[in-house]
Design a protein around this motif. Structure first.
Motif, mmCIF file in Angstrom:
data_model
loop_
_atom_site.group_PDB
_atom_site.id
_atom_site.type_symbol
_atom_site.label_atom_id
_atom_site.label_comp_id
_atom_site.label_asym_id
_atom_site.label_seq_id
_atom_site.Cartn_x
_atom_site.Cartn_y
_atom_site.Cartn_z
ATOM 1 N N UNK A 107 57.734 86.090 -39.745
ATOM 2 C CA UNK A 107 58.793 86.864 -39.103
ATOM 3 C C UNK A 107 59.410 87.878 -40.058
ATOM 4 N N UNK A 108 59.189 87.692 -41.363
ATOM 5 C CA UNK A 108 59.753 88.599 -42.367
ATOM 6 C C UNK A 108 58.759 89.662 -42.818
ATOM 7 N N UNK A 109 57.522 89.573 -42.385
ATOM 8 C CA UNK A 109 56.493 90.536 -42.784
ATOM 9 C C UNK A 109 55.194 90.226 -42.066
ATOM 10 N N UNK A 110 54.508 91.243 -41.626
ATOM 11 C CA UNK A 110 53.347 91.071 -40.764
ATOM 12 C C UNK A 110 52.242 90.243 -41.410
ATOM 13 N N UNK A 111 51.726 89.278 -40.649
ATOM 14 C CA UNK A 111 50.601 88.446 -41.061
ATOM 15 C C UNK A 111 49.508 88.572 -40.014
ATOM 16 N N UNK A 112 48.266 88.760 -40.469
ATOM 17 C CA UNK A 112 47.119 88.922 -39.575
ATOM 18 C C UNK A 112 46.068 87.872 -39.914
ATOM 19 N N UNK A 113 45.556 87.189 -38.887
ATOM 20 C CA UNK A 113 44.396 86.312 -39.047
ATOM 21 C C UNK A 113 43.195 87.035 -38.477
ATOM 22 N N UNK A 114 42.273 87.449 -39.356
ATOM 23 C CA UNK A 114 41.038 88.108 -38.941
ATOM 24 C C UNK A 114 39.995 87.021 -38.742
ATOM 25 N N UNK A 115 39.509 86.862 -37.537
ATOM 26 C CA UNK A 115 38.694 85.690 -37.213
ATOM 27 C C UNK A 115 37.430 86.067 -36.457
ATOM 28 N N UNK A 116 36.554 85.075 -36.354
ATOM 29 C CA UNK A 116 35.333 85.239 -35.560
ATOM 30 C C UNK A 116 35.327 84.297 -34.381
#
Length: 220
Positions: free
Chosen positions: A96-105
């Motif tokens: 919530x304090x900074x963007x997090x991305x899970x790049x997945x297959x």
């Protein structure tokens, strides 16, 4: 305008190219000044990228901890093919304090309902793995121009195999770990010397006993 984000690969090793002891111990190989320089490099990129192995082993926060703090923290991306990032990880808990991305297959994204503050990018290669080329194209489409790739060795190797590394920032500490230590770069499956990638040393400096080498691909 490039169709993909540029990639800087950061490596921190012993003199003989090891990132950890055989038992996984890695804190700390490089000195505090080198680590501070690495944080500055994070702040200079739009995103920081690590593999799921790094998340499970170290539970990193991946923020740029410099003084003063940057106006905007880099986007934090995890190459997590099977969506194994724990809900309790520091990355997820700070999303919530900074963007997090899970790049997945994975085709099953049921974790999206649990990880409400985390973005999911489907960038698979069709064989259950994250496709590096798809990841950097998606990053560019999302407004991310530069990625700071911090490991681990398997992820670094996958980007090197596909020629997606534009620069290597290699920190070396004046220690020797030995062949039973964990290598900085995973297998590249090379069969001839002609298939190796060639690099040129653009810059080198000493950082209180450590060294920092900046390498760029050798132009044909």
């Amino acid at each position: 305008m490039s169709a993909r984000a540029s990639v800087t690969l950061k490596i921190a090793t012993s003199m003989d190219g090891r990132i950890a002891l055989a038992n996984g111990t890695s804190q700390w190989i490089t000195n505090s000044q080198s680590r501070a320089r690495s944080h500055q490099m994070r702040a200079e990129h739009d995103a920081v990228l690590v593999g799921i192995g790094t998340v499970l082993a170290d539970d990193p926060l991946l923020t740029a901890r410099i003084v003063p703090l940057p106006e905007r923290q880099p986007v934090r991306i995890v190459a997590d093919s099977r969506l194994r990032t724990p809900v309790t990880s520091r990355l997820v808990q700070s999303a919530s304090a900074g963007r997090v991305v899970l790049a997945h297959a994975a085709s099953n994204t049921s974790s999206a309902s649990v990880l409400r503050d985390v973005d999911h990018w489907a960038v698979g290669d069709g064989n259950g793995r994250v496709a590096p080329a798809e990841l950097v194209r998606r990053a560019r489409a999302e407004g991310i121009d530069s990625i700071f790739l911090e490991g681990g060795g398997t992820l670094a190797a996958s980007f090197l195999r596909e020629g997606l590394v534009d620069r290597i920032c290699w920190f070396r500490a004046p220690i020797i770990i030995g062949g039973d230590g964990i290598a900085a770069i995973g297998p590249l499956a090379l069969e001839t010397m002609a298939n190796t990638s060639r690099w040129t040393l653009a810059e080198r400096e000493l950082i209180s006993g450590d060294s920092l080498e900046i390498w760029e691909p050798l132009k044909d």
